[in-house]
Design a protein around this motif. Structure first.
Motif, PDB file in Angstrom:
ATOM      1  N   LEU A 518       0.911  -1.208  -0.025  1.00  0.00           N
ATOM      2  CA  LEU A 518       0.170   0.035  -0.127  1.00  0.00           C
ATOM      3  C   LEU A 518       0.737   1.170  -0.007  1.00  0.00           C
ATOM      4  CD1 LEU A 518      -3.099  -0.746   2.228  1.00  0.00           C
ATOM      5  CD2 LEU A 518      -2.510  -1.475  -0.156  1.00  0.00           C
ATOM      6  N   TRP A 520       1.573   3.727  -2.043  1.00  0.00           N
ATOM      7  CA  TRP A 520       1.268   4.128  -3.395  1.00  0.00           C
ATOM      8  C   TRP A 520       2.006   5.122  -3.798  1.00  0.00           C
ATOM      9  CZ3 TRP A 520      -4.963   4.183  -3.013  1.00  0.00           C
ATOM     10  CH2 TRP A 520      -5.222   2.929  -2.690  1.00  0.00           C
TER      11      TRP A 520
ATOM     12  N   PHE B 247      -9.290   3.867 -11.121  1.00  0.00           N
ATOM     13  CA  PHE B 247     -10.424   3.699 -10.083  1.00  0.00           C
ATOM     14  C   PHE B 247     -10.810   4.807  -9.605  1.00  0.00           C
ATOM     15  CE2 PHE B 247     -11.483   2.989  -5.690  1.00  0.00           C
ATOM     16  CZ  PHE B 247     -12.310   1.958  -6.201  1.00  0.00           C
ATOM     17  N   PHE B 248      -9.725   5.817  -9.091  1.00  0.00           N
ATOM     18  CA  PHE B 248     -10.118   6.811  -8.511  1.00  0.00           C
ATOM     19  C   PHE B 248     -10.861   7.940  -9.276  1.00  0.00           C
ATOM     20  CE2 PHE B 248      -6.259   5.832  -5.758  1.00  0.00           C
ATOM     21  CZ  PHE B 248      -7.228   5.663  -4.634  1.00  0.00           C
TER      22      PHE B 248
ATOM     23  N   SER C  69     -12.096 -11.196  -4.238  1.00  0.00           N
ATOM     24  CA  SER C  69     -11.174 -10.102  -4.031  1.00  0.00           C
ATOM     25  C   SER C  69     -10.346  -9.898  -2.928  1.00  0.00           C
ATOM     26  CB  SER C  69     -11.671  -8.745  -4.558  1.00  0.00           C
ATOM     27  OG  SER C  69     -12.379  -8.702  -5.879  1.00  0.00           O
ATOM     28  N   ALA C  71      -7.806 -11.084  -1.697  1.00  0.00           N
ATOM     29  CA  ALA C  71      -6.344 -10.998  -1.630  1.00  0.00           C
ATOM     30  C   ALA C  71      -6.020  -9.352  -1.923  1.00  0.00           C
ATOM     31  CB  ALA C  71      -5.879 -11.831  -2.867  1.00  0.00           C
ATOM     32  N   GLU C  72      -6.727  -8.716  -2.527  1.00  0.00           N
ATOM     33  CA  GLU C  72      -6.411  -7.313  -2.893  1.00  0.00           C
ATOM     34  C   GLU C  72      -7.431  -6.375  -1.921  1.00  0.00           C
ATOM     35  OE1 GLU C  72      -8.122  -8.612  -6.035  1.00  0.00           O
ATOM     36  OE2 GLU C  72      -6.141  -9.614  -6.241  1.00  0.00           O
ATOM     37  N   VAL C  74      -7.311  -5.110   1.117  1.00  0.00           N
ATOM     38  CA  VAL C  74      -7.003  -3.847   1.922  1.00  0.00           C
ATOM     39  C   VAL C  74      -6.790  -2.723   0.742  1.00  0.00           C
ATOM     40  CG1 VAL C  74      -5.340  -2.837   3.400  1.00  0.00           C
ATOM     41  CG2 VAL C  74      -5.774  -5.081   3.559  1.00  0.00           C
ATOM     42  N   ALA C  75      -6.093  -3.078  -0.190  1.00  0.00           N
ATOM     43  CA  ALA C  75      -5.874  -1.906  -1.250  1.00  0.00           C
ATOM     44  C   ALA C  75      -7.303  -1.590  -1.775  1.00  0.00           C
ATOM     45  CB  ALA C  75      -4.967  -2.436  -2.383  1.00  0.00           C
ATOM     46  N   LYS C  76      -8.155  -2.449  -2.354  1.00  0.00           N
ATOM     47  CA  LYS C  76      -9.198  -1.898  -2.822  1.00  0.00           C
ATOM     48  C   LYS C  76     -10.241  -1.298  -1.782  1.00  0.00           C
ATOM     49  CE  LYS C  76     -11.483  -4.275  -6.099  1.00  0.00           C
ATOM     50  NZ  LYS C  76     -12.121  -5.218  -6.946  1.00  0.00           N
ATOM     51  N   ARG C  78      -9.184   0.583   0.748  1.00  0.00           N
ATOM     52  CA  ARG C  78      -8.528   1.766   0.732  1.00  0.00           C
ATOM     53  C   ARG C  78      -9.062   2.883  -0.191  1.00  0.00           C
ATOM     54  NH1 ARG C  78      -2.375   3.805   0.908  1.00  0.00           N
ATOM     55  NH2 ARG C  78      -1.904   3.380   3.076  1.00  0.00           N
ATOM     56  N   ALA C  79      -8.832   2.293  -1.444  1.00  0.00           N
ATOM     57  CA  ALA C  79      -9.192   3.019  -2.690  1.00  0.00           C
ATOM     58  C   ALA C  79     -10.839   3.383  -2.707  1.00  0.00           C
ATOM     59  CB  ALA C  79      -9.001   2.210  -3.912  1.00  0.00           C
ATOM     60  N   MET C  80     -11.643   2.332  -2.335  1.00  0.00           N
ATOM     61  CA  MET C  80     -13.125   2.537  -2.365  1.00  0.00           C
ATOM     62  C   MET C  80     -13.372   3.839  -1.431  1.00  0.00           C
ATOM     63  SD  MET C  80     -14.971  -0.741  -2.416  1.00  0.00           S
ATOM     64  CE  MET C  80     -14.749  -2.169  -3.572  1.00  0.00           C
ATOM     65  N   GLU C  82     -11.315   6.046  -0.210  1.00  0.00           N
ATOM     66  CA  GLU C  82     -10.952   7.452  -0.799  1.00  0.00           C
ATOM     67  C   GLU C  82     -12.037   7.858  -1.687  1.00  0.00           C
ATOM     68  OE1 GLU C  82      -6.908   8.596  -2.052  1.00  0.00           O
ATOM     69  OE2 GLU C  82      -5.899   7.092  -0.443  1.00  0.00           O
ATOM     70  N   ALA C  83     -12.539   7.046  -2.542  1.00  0.00           N
ATOM     71  CA  ALA C  83     -13.202   7.627  -3.547  1.00  0.00           C
ATOM     72  C   ALA C  83     -14.611   7.723  -3.483  1.00  0.00           C
ATOM     73  CB  ALA C  83     -13.160   6.664  -4.761  1.00  0.00           C
ATOM     74  N   ARG C 100      -5.042  -3.810  10.004  1.00  0.00           N
ATOM     75  CA  ARG C 100      -4.736  -2.694   9.234  1.00  0.00           C
ATOM     76  C   ARG C 100      -5.925  -1.850   8.827  1.00  0.00           C
ATOM     77  NH1 ARG C 100      -0.142  -3.719   4.605  1.00  0.00           N
ATOM     78  NH2 ARG C 100       0.513  -1.723   4.372  1.00  0.00           N
ATOM     79  N   GLU C 104      -6.710   2.005   9.954  1.00  0.00           N
ATOM     80  CA  GLU C 104      -7.016   2.994   9.110  1.00  0.00           C
ATOM     81  C   GLU C 104      -8.297   3.657   9.014  1.00  0.00           C
ATOM     82  OE1 GLU C 104      -4.903   2.854   5.397  1.00  0.00           O
ATOM     83  OE2 GLU C 104      -3.224   2.110   5.870  1.00  0.00           O
TER      84      GLU C 104
END
Lengths: 554, 406, 375
Positions: A518, A520, B247-248, C69, C71-72, C74-76, C78-80, C82-83, C100, C104
């Protein structure tokens, strides 16, 4: 042409020709732009802007100053070379900043961010975050013992609210907005009193922060909620000041009695020493390492990620090379470029004869053979990669056949995958159609009569090919190469599956930092560097061959 | 190549055919001998078998070629069966096939069929080696698909050739992975999604891309290079960066569409993936179409305009038919880009837009199962059938129109 | 150019199919649909059979969309976050990821006693799960372990089968390739353990520069023989191919390869590393969705359901009260209890994943590990 100087040549509609031509040119330009515009706007909006904003993360570092706004300012005066941790003032700001951050659960993000630069900071922030309430309770309990009113949310509300404190309210709201990234707009139902803000600055600020958060995020009513521990800590801090003590003596507004009691019983409060409290929570706060890292990374923009991406690091002493056992990226960049080059070369070697054959065979045969080129193309990349895994592994088909035929001993099976060889073989196979198709379409346009003419003029086969045919096929090679090279450089699934450790690309690390660690910012920095490399190559290609010469089949 | 030699002479049997075939036989003999750790004995046996075969088939010159080849193959298979059971039959048949083909190819002089008669032996040798190199490359292209098809019939749930499979026993094989693929939503829904997303994305990138390419091909375009770089960029940004960046952007776009236009979430999900895939396909369309336009004769459009055609008519009647091949091949690349794309859809899409590559990706990661291979085999078979049908139709229409094939 | 027409045919066919199926896209059954994120494969199947299917049977009109999903995750997430577009309702993650996400603020903090069912005997949920509630956001489901499998038919003759974790490093006695995960976690601990470091000191040693060097030096001894895996399905495949002799993977996958697929594979329980897997609820879900998810979670984590899950996969239920209810394998009819990592016979020498340590040291050690791999 001499008479045109006197009388301008006129176009059919009576306008001067020059003007008319200029107008036509302008219209032509406009029409061209109109045709391009929809796509340009489409690509700009749906691709370029998102990508740029992603790449922007490689320099963006606002998290430190957003999370610890006052601490960062106070820290500027600290000199890391003294070998001493900062003074109480910095810790005081740290306490109130961090308290807010932990309420909004932002402090661990900061910990994670700083942990990229210095191992162990993540747990410092997490552990400390859990202790902040206790630090405040140390003051809350005695204060409530001194005067019961301090237990009441309504009492605090009445004491601290007033009129004319909008400026303070809005500045606190702005800080919240920076911290959380949300607007925090809305009616709070509380305005701090300017008088109290003068007399009890820390407590009022802490209470205002509390009020904003309570209303906007928790959607509660301020007056009904008991304030945060930080408000008590703020009051304790305020009470240390002699000026505040004098002002309280003269004060007779709401809560005056409770405040006077507090001043009278000041000795019941524990000593206000945030520095000691923090060091007690986690001793790292007493070290200069932590603080100098924070100081170095307190600016809103940083070169840190880019330096990391080229195996350097930013330290208080300036830019330094990373320890040798942590240098990976330069090597990976070099390997990526080198392997992409090898793959491109392999594609040229294998693709050229096939394209030549296809271009020179009768249409009917060529079309049938073309199916063989296109079939792998219609097969999923993932399937082809797994197929190569089945073929290349030590107990795989190729090794099995070689062992069966007796060419390779069972004990010495060839290692064809989980290394660079595997990546090169599989990717050459996957990208070969991207080389054959452009080559084919260029070769198709070279008239076979040129070769025959050369030969009839006495050239040997080789000379005829090398001097006549090959130069004409160069645009095809160029197009295929640039396509294969650019596609190869960005691949990561195939290297991930067959590349082992010595056959992976920089994209694999980018993917790792995006989806696993993470980090980024670092991923964006690596991506930016990769992108710049590709753009430079693209530019060079455009200069040398011209992008117009790129042909993809057809 | 187009200069065919009308009458091919048969080469001298003992000076040419016998030594050549013997040498070829020696190679096979050496390899076969090596299996039994007796390469030299194999080598000699190969020489003798090759020489005998060359002479034998020469005697049977009157027989059709295919009978000689298959006869040899059958004979070798029988010998193989005696030594090595089922595997021996297959091996023998393959070796026999190659030996028979090689012998008749050499013996009848067909090896000179593709070259002009004035070529020196060296040139003929080079020509034929060249063909062999090409054949090798074609084999390289196709080879990985063979184990895919074979393993898709595996009775076990691993990507492994089991001993039962290798000895061609029925219990080593099963169609269960095909049932898994065809009979479960787990695979059929992604297939449907891919077939919705890829064509629409292709349509968008082709239509916008073609227009822009035509615009770019005009003679005076300000900032042409910069525009071109922007339009090509989706191809050169590493996919993983594109995926997160997009995505963003697409997430708030989706929210907005849902909130303001009242579209449902599933529909918006498709829109997002389609737009993302359309952008990724654009560089391919731009590159192919501009390439076709480079050679485009501009006097044709002027002639059309002269004769009173308006720009729209000119475009559809004159320009479009001429650049169509470029447009179509660009579209093909765009289609493949979407149909085979896994990184971006993983980020931009949600579970409802799961595409075929996505399903394959999770399948490979979480549970390796030959169902993926069954899926691939079906897709390859379908494309072979389609490609062959089209080729046959094309030949038929050419014949009907009285054109010579070629 | 005719070639091109040919290329296009599959495209044209696809367009036709798309047009036909296009209508299906429009249907909208969002109102009571939950998107649940899990790992796919046999594990997700066990969840579907043990709790999703029974739940759907009891609740008409509710539907579940599975998203593989995790496996991803945490990343997804976080992205969701933020968006501002969180489309997931419930996410299956490992405990480390849950911590984690919780740190966050991406996962919701839950009151375990309030939202989870009590045990049949009345023990509160938080007591029933006990120490396994490692984070305020984490709702444990299963205990799994990372352990080592080996090919029984490739054990050298006259040698006993491997029984000790250090056999992994013993190339002299057990020659052959190894497969290890392409990350420092677990691997570094095993290396230190087999280099003479006492179990209780492993993390203290690993926190030092010298300790990390020591672990890497130990790994150096087998490095040429290691194939590094990154996907959970890799090691069972490598073992089935005979590509490696020994390899680390999750105990459930080994169970599946050994018992269900009948491969010649054996497994070690020595120094197995316990880890937890469970649910988190994304932060800031709208009321209505939250209510639906809570209802599902309460059902899916009750004592019986967790015990049922063990019928399909050999992971231990996280509730103490489920343990006695663990029965037989749904298809094979064998007792599952002896295959659980938590079974007393198996759990004689175990390790617990040190979440705190790896949260701090992961980036640093990973950089060194990757540099070491790349050498």
């Amino acid at each position: 042409m001499s008479d045109t100087t006197q009388e301008p040549m006129l176009a059919a509609d009576g306008r001067p020709l020059k003007q008319s031509l200029a107008r036509a040119l302008r219209r032509q330009k406009l029409r061209a732009l109109m045709l391009i515009a929809p796509l340009l706007i489409f690509v700009m909006v749906t691709f370029i802007i998102p990508i740029l904003s992603m790449l922007f993360r490689s320099v963006e570092n606002e998290i430190v100053s957003n999370t610890l706004p006052h601490t960062v300012v106070a820290l500027q005066e600290w000199d890391s070379s003294t070998g001493e941790a900062p003074d109480e003032n910095v810790f005081r700001h740290l306490y109130f900043d961090l308290f807010k951050a932990s309420e909004a659960k932002e402090h661990t993000k900061l910990g994670t961010r700083l942990n990229y630069e210095r191992t162990g900071l993540s747990s410092v922030f997490r552990t400390t975050g859990r202790r902040l309430d206790d630090m405040g309770s140390d003051f809350q309990d005695p204060l409530e013992d001194i005067n019961e009113n301090f237990k009441e949310g309504a009492f605090w509300y009445e004491m601290l609210s007033g009129e004319g404190g909008e400026e303070l309210l809005e500045s606190r709201r702005a800080l919240w907005a920076r911290l959380t990234g949300e607007s925090m707009a809305g009616d709070i139902g509380f305005t701090p009193s300017p008088q109290m803000a003068d007399m009890l600055p820390w407590a009022t600020r802490a209470y205002t922060d509390f009020a904003i958060w309570t209303v906007i995020d928790d959607q509660d009513v301020v007056a009904e909620e008991d304030p945060w521990e930080a408000v008590y800590a703020g009051l304790a801090q305020d009470l240390q000041s002699e000026q505040t003590q004098t002002e309280i003596a003269a004060y007779d507004g709401p809560g005056a009695q409770a405040l006077k009691d507090a001043v009278a019983n000041l000795d019941q409060l524990p000593e206000v020493n945030f520095k000691a409290a923090f060091i007690d929570a986690k001793e790292d706060w007493g070290t200069t390492d932590l603080w100098s890292t924070m100081q170095v990374f307190s600016s809103n923009y940083t070169t840190g990620y880019f330096l990391n991406a080229v195996d350097l690091e930013l330290t208080p002493e300036g830019v330094q090379a990373k320890p040798e056992n942590q240098q990976i990226y330069m090597q990976l960049f070099m390997r990526t470029l080198w392997m992409a080059l090898v793959i491109t070369g392999a594609c040229i070697l294998l693709g050229y004869p096939v394209a030549w054959l296809l271009a020179n065979l009768p249409m009917r045969t060529a079309n049938t053979l073309m199916i063989l080129v296109l079939l792998p193309f219609w097969t999923s990349l993932l399937v082809r990669t797994s197929a190569w895994k089945v073929l290349l592994q030590q107990q795989g088909v190729i090794n099995d056949i070689l062992v069966w035929l007796g060419f390779v001993g069972d004990a010495n099976r060839l290692i064809l995958m989980n290394n660079a060889t595997g990546t090169i073989i599989a990717m050459t196979h996957i990208l070969l159609p991207f080389m054959i198709l452009p080559l084919y379409s260029v070769m198709k346009t070279i008239p076979p009569s040129y070769l025959r003419a050369a030969k009839s003029l006495g050239a040997t086969n080789w000379t005829a090919f090398w001097r006549v045919y090959f130069p004409q096929s160069v645009p095809g090679i160029g197009a295929g190469s640039i396509l294969v090279f650019i596609l190869a450089i960005g691949y990561y699934i195939t290297p991930e599956i067959v590349g082992g450790t010595s056959g992976i690309f920089i994209s694999n690390r980018i993917a790792y930092h995006i989806s696993s660690s993470l980090n980024w910012g670092l991923a964006a920095a690596l991506g930016t560097i990769l992108l710049v490399v590709v753009l430079v190559l693209y530019w060079a290609y455009d200069k040398i061959v011209g992008i117009d010469n790129v042909k993809l089949g057809g | 190549m187009s200069v065919l030699n009308p009458s091919i002479k048969r080469p001298n049997l003992f000076k040419f055919t016998v030594p050549m075939v013997a040498a070829f036989g020696a190679i096979f003999g050496f390899i076969t001998g090596n299996i039994y750790h007796q390469p030299l004995i194999g080598l000699f046996a190969g020489v003798i078998v090759g020489a005998l075969l060359a002479m034998g088939l020469d005697r049977l010159a009157a027989l059709p070629r295919w009978q000689k080849i298959w006869g040899t193959s059958a004979a070798f298979a029988v010998v193989g069966a005696i030594f090595g059971g089922v595997g021996g039959i297959v091996g023998g048949a393959v070796v026999g096939l190659s030996m028979g083909w090689f012998t008749t190819w050499i013996g009848s002089g067909r090896y000179r069929a593709g070259v002009p008669s004035y070529y020196t032996p060296g040139q003929v040798l080079w020509h034929n080696s060249f063909l062999f190199i090409c054949a090798f490359v074609f084999f390289f292209l196709i080879a990985p698909l063979l184990p895919v098809a074979w393993l898709s019939f595996n009775a076990e749930d691993f990507f492994t050739f089991t001993p039962e499979m290798l000895s061609f026993k029925a219990e080593g094989y099963s169609l269960k992975h095909y049932y898994d693929f065809l009979g479960s939503d787990e695979w059929m829904v992604p297939l449907k999604n891919s077939l919705i997303i890829a064509p629409i994305a292709t349509l968008i990138s082709v239509s916008l891309g073609t227009l822009a390419a035509i615009g770019l091909s005009q003679s005076h375009v300000p900032g042409r290079q910069a525009i071109m770089a922007v339009l090509i960029s989706p191809m050169i940004v590493p996919l993983i960066i594109s995926a997160t960046g997009m995505f963003f952007f697409y997430a708030p776009l989706g929210n907005w569409l849902q909130a303001n236009l009242g579209l449902n979430q599933a529909f918006v999900g498709y829109v997002k993936v389609i737009l993302a895939h359309a952008v990724l396909g654009i560089p391919f369309v731009i590159i192919t179409v501009t390439a076709t336009l480079v050679g485009f004769d501009r006097s044709l459009t002027r002639a059309a305009a002269n004769m009173g055609a308006d720009p729209v008519t000119t475009f559809f009647r004159i320009q479009m038919p001429l650049i169509l091949p470029g447009v179509i091949s660009g579209g093909l690349f765009a289609f493949i880009t979407s149909f085979d794309e896994v990184v971006v859809v993983l980020f931009v899409g949600s579970a409802r837009q799961q595409t075929l590559p996505w399903q394959m990706f999770t399948g490979l990661r979480e549970q390796i199962s030959p169902t993926i291979l069954a899926a691939a085999t079906i897709l390859v078979t379908v494309s072979i059938l389609l490609l062959t049908t089209v080729e046959l139709l094309r030949r038929r229409s050419e014949r009907l129109r009285g054109m010579s094939p070629g | 150019m005719k070639l091109v027409t040919k290329l296009m045919t599959p495209l044209a066919a696809a367009t036709a199919i798309a047009a036909l199926s296009g209508a299906a896209v429009a249907d909208d059954h969002m109102s009571s649909d939950m998107t649940i994120v899990s790992w796919g494969g046999a594990y997700q199947d066990s969840q579907i059979k043990a709790y999703a299917d029974p739940y759907l049977e009891m609740n008409d009109g509710v539907s579940i969309t599975w998203d593989e999903s995790s496996a991803e995750a945490v990343a997804k997430m976080r992205a969701m976050n933020e968006a501002g577009n969180v489309t997931w309702d419930l996410v299956d993650v490992t405990a480390a990821s849950a911590m984690r996400l919780c740190d966050e603020g991406l996962a919701m903090e839950v009151d375990h006693d309030e939202i989870l069912a009590a045990a049949p005997d009345g023990t509160s949920a938080s007591d029933d799960f006990g120490d396994l509630i490692v984070s305020d956001c984490f709702i444990p489901q299963i205990v799994y372990s990372t352990t080592v499998g080996y090919r029984t038919d490739l054990v050298p003759e006259g040698t006993p089968e491997p029984s000790n974790i250090c056999d992994l490093f013993d190339l002299a006695t057990y020659p052959g390739k190894r497969s290890l995960e392409k990350r420092p976690i677990n691997t570094m601990e095993w290396a230190l353990l087999c280099d003479g470091v006492a179990k209780e000191d492993v993390y203290d040693v690993l926190a030092t520069e010298e300790g990390q060097e020591q672990a890497l030096a130990k790994l150096d001894t087998i490095r040429d023989e290691v194939i590094w895996w990154s996907a959970g399905a890799d090691t069972p495949q490598l073992l089935a191919d005979g590509e490696v002799f020994m390899g680390s993977t999750y105990n459930g996958r080994l169970f599946s390869a050994i018992v269900e697929q009948d491969q010649p594979i054996g497994m070690l329980w020595d120094a197995q590393v316990f880890d937890l897997d469970g649910w988190v609820i994304p932060a800031d879900l709208p009321e209505e969705r939250l209510a639906r998810v809570k209802d599902f979670v309460k059902f899916a984590t009750d004592t019986q359901r967790l015990a049922d899950q063990a019928k399909y996969i050999s992971y231990g239920p996280a509730r103490e009260s489920s343990a006695p209810l663990v029965g037989k394998h749904a298809e094979l009819g064998i007792e599952m209890a002896p295959h659980m990592p938590t079974d007393p016979n198996n759990a004689q020498n175990t390790f617990l994943y040190n979440y705190e340590f790896w949260a701090d040291y992961r980036d640093d050690i990973d950089a060194k590990f990757q540099a070491w791999l790349a050498q």
